[in-house]
Design a protein around this motif. Structure first.
Motif, short mmCIF file in Angstrom:
data_model
loop_
_atom_site.label_atom_id
_atom_site.label_comp_id
_atom_site.label_asym_id
_atom_site.label_seq_id
_atom_site.Cartn_x
_atom_site.Cartn_y
_atom_site.Cartn_z
N LEU A 14 50.46 54.64 39.16
CA LEU A 14 50.92 53.68 37.97
C LEU A 14 50.88 52.25 38.38
O LEU A 14 50.57 51.17 38.13
N TYR A 15 50.97 52.49 40.10
CA TYR A 15 51.65 51.17 41.18
C TYR A 15 50.15 51.07 42.04
O TYR A 15 50.09 50.05 42.62
N LEU A 47 45.66 49.93 34.58
CA LEU A 47 46.56 51.13 33.56
C LEU A 47 48.39 51.42 34.17
O LEU A 47 48.58 51.83 33.27
N GLY A 48 48.45 50.00 35.10
CA GLY A 48 49.95 50.20 35.02
C GLY A 48 50.81 49.66 34.01
O GLY A 48 51.27 50.33 33.60
N ALA A 49 50.27 48.94 33.30
CA ALA A 49 50.25 48.27 32.56
C ALA A 49 50.97 48.65 30.64
O ALA A 49 51.82 48.92 30.37
N CYS A 50 49.29 50.29 31.22
CA CYS A 50 49.18 50.80 29.75
C CYS A 50 50.23 51.63 29.99
O CYS A 50 51.10 52.29 28.44
N VAL A 77 57.77 44.86 20.62
CA VAL A 77 59.39 44.98 21.73
C VAL A 77 58.54 45.64 23.27
O VAL A 77 58.35 44.91 24.18
N GLY A 78 57.64 46.70 22.58
CA GLY A 78 56.71 47.21 23.67
C GLY A 78 55.80 46.33 24.38
O GLY A 78 56.12 46.75 25.58
N ALA A 79 55.68 45.15 23.83
CA ALA A 79 54.22 44.44 24.61
C ALA A 79 55.43 43.34 25.74
O ALA A 79 55.19 42.93 26.52
N ARG A 80 56.52 42.59 25.36
CA ARG A 80 57.77 42.85 26.86
C ARG A 80 57.61 42.98 27.73
O ARG A 80 59.32 42.79 28.09
N VAL A 81 58.35 44.27 27.61
CA VAL A 81 58.92 44.96 28.89
C VAL A 81 57.62 44.42 30.37
O VAL A 81 56.85 43.90 30.14
N GLN A 82 58.89 44.14 31.20
CA GLN A 82 58.82 44.04 32.62
C GLN A 82 58.95 44.95 33.81
O GLN A 82 59.97 45.92 33.15
N ARG A 83 58.40 45.05 34.97
CA ARG A 83 58.82 45.39 35.34
C ARG A 83 59.18 45.29 36.73
O ARG A 83 59.18 43.55 37.28
N ARG A 154 63.09 51.62 40.19
CA ARG A 154 61.63 50.77 39.86
C ARG A 154 62.05 51.24 38.60
O ARG A 154 62.32 51.87 37.79
N LEU A 155 62.41 49.89 37.48
CA LEU A 155 62.77 49.52 36.03
C LEU A 155 61.52 49.40 35.25
O LEU A 155 60.62 47.92 35.68
N ALA A 156 61.19 49.43 33.92
CA ALA A 156 60.97 49.16 32.73
C ALA A 156 61.93 48.60 31.89
O ALA A 156 62.88 48.37 31.30
N ALA A 157 61.92 46.88 31.89
CA ALA A 157 62.86 46.16 31.73
C ALA A 157 63.05 45.38 30.07
O ALA A 157 61.49 44.69 30.15
N LEU A 158 63.90 45.13 29.22
CA LEU A 158 63.61 44.15 28.48
C LEU A 158 64.68 43.12 28.16
O LEU A 158 65.93 43.98 27.83
#
Length: 341
Positions: A14-15, A47-50, A77-83, A154-158
């Protein structure tokens, strides 16, 4: 110690990092693995983004409010996820409305005290938590004075802006979605919650939301009376109403409930009286005339047919036998037809 069903190695993928630990087999086991090259061949080079998107989508589906939205909206909505990375003691930005912990941990302040969130746990901002409570019966949120503080995570955020952009991308009311995307999301999900309206297209559901007006009705006032001509559909934004039939209360409806949807499709008198309970109630409503300008004749005919089906009180006496389908060990299976519709 890892058990059957657990996975490992995903953080490095992922990272794009080196492995951070040794994995030692304690006893004979079978592993199913996939290499980075194979993953990139299937999922693409990033891969990280996917993987982050997949992780976020899984977390998002735990919110009941999103159960009623079209998959196209969820993808946007999922496409707007931020790390997001939070160091120990660092607070999450107030613009984030939803986040899932990818690894590490964070602390959220709830009414009952602090709670530590680890991988897979979700943070829901108070406003979105209130909306979620309309669908799940309990708000999954910190109180308004609380937020998420990192303990190294680390978060996946909207963000609220990300939600507005996603709604605009799929062609939903750009004006209202820009001004208050969470209010728009609430109204859209409530419309989709009504069984008879679930077959509306995105554009038609959006048209209903955009055309809604809001009114506040004082405590003790009657919204409409049993036997009145019906011409409006209502959704409760806040407060409670009483449902009375023959002057007797049969139930109460609270925030998130809808009533009067038959008025948009059928010319029939109101079957009950709706009266505001102890405190003022906020209502969103749409008239039959406005609804007809949004939804095509063909769709209205289909919805009317569905309305008759959903409103059918099915008893054995109301069914007519058509034919025997088959007989099994637990009994017979028969095709039946409702006598009226």
């Amino acid at each position: 110690s890892l058990q059957p069903g657990d996975c490992f190695g995903w953080r490095a993928v992922l990272y794009d990092e080196l492995e951070s630990a040794d994995v030692v087999v304690e006893e004979r086991c079978e592993l199913v693995g996939v290499g980075v090259k194979a993953l990139k061949k299937v999922l693409g080079d990033d891969l990280g983004a996917c993987l982050m998107d997949s992780f976020f989508q899984t977390a998002l589906r735990h919110l009941h409010v999103f159960d009623f939205l079209h998959p196209k909206i969820l993808r946007a909505v999922g496409a707007r996820v931020q790390r997001v990375t939070l160091e120990a003691g660092e607070a999450l930005d107030g613009s984030v409305i939803f986040a899932a912990v990818v690894d590490g941990s964070g602390e959220v302040r709830r009414e009952g005290g602090p709670e530590v969130l680890t991988r897979g746990h979700r943070y829901v901002c108070p406003e979105l938590g209130d909306i979620e409570g309309l669908f799940s019966g309990a708000a999954e949120t910190a109180p308004a004075s609380g937020g998420l503080t990192g303990l190294g995570c680390r978060l996946a955020a909207l963000t609220c802006t990300g939600l507005a952009e996603a709604l605009k991308e799929v062609g939903l009311s750009a004006g209202e979605a820009d001004k208050s995307p969470l209010v728009y999301l609430k109204k859209l999900a409530l419309v989709r919650k009504v069984p008879v309206f679930r077959e509306l297209s995105n554009a038609q559901a959006d048209g209903m939301v955009a055309a809604m007006d809001q009114v506040t009705v004082s405590a003790g006032k009657v919204v409409f009376a049993e036997g009145d001509a019906a011409d409006k559909f209502y959704m409760i934004a806040s407060g409670y109403v009483q449902v009375l039939i023959g002057g007797k209360e049969v139930r109460k409806l609270g925030a998130g409930a809808c009533f009067g949807e038959r008025a948009l499709l059928l010319s029939e008198p109101r079957s009950a009286t709706i009266k505001v309970a102890e405190a003022d109630v906020g209502l969103w409503f749409i008239s039959r005339e406005t609804f007809r300008s949004v939804v095509s004749d063909t769709m209205r005919e289909k919805l009317e047919q569905n309305m008759h089906t959903f409103g059918t009180n099915v008893t054995l006496k109301s069914l007519k036998h058509v034919r025997l389908i088959g007989v099994g060990g637990f009994g017979s299976v028969r095709l039946v037809e409702h006598r009226k519709n």
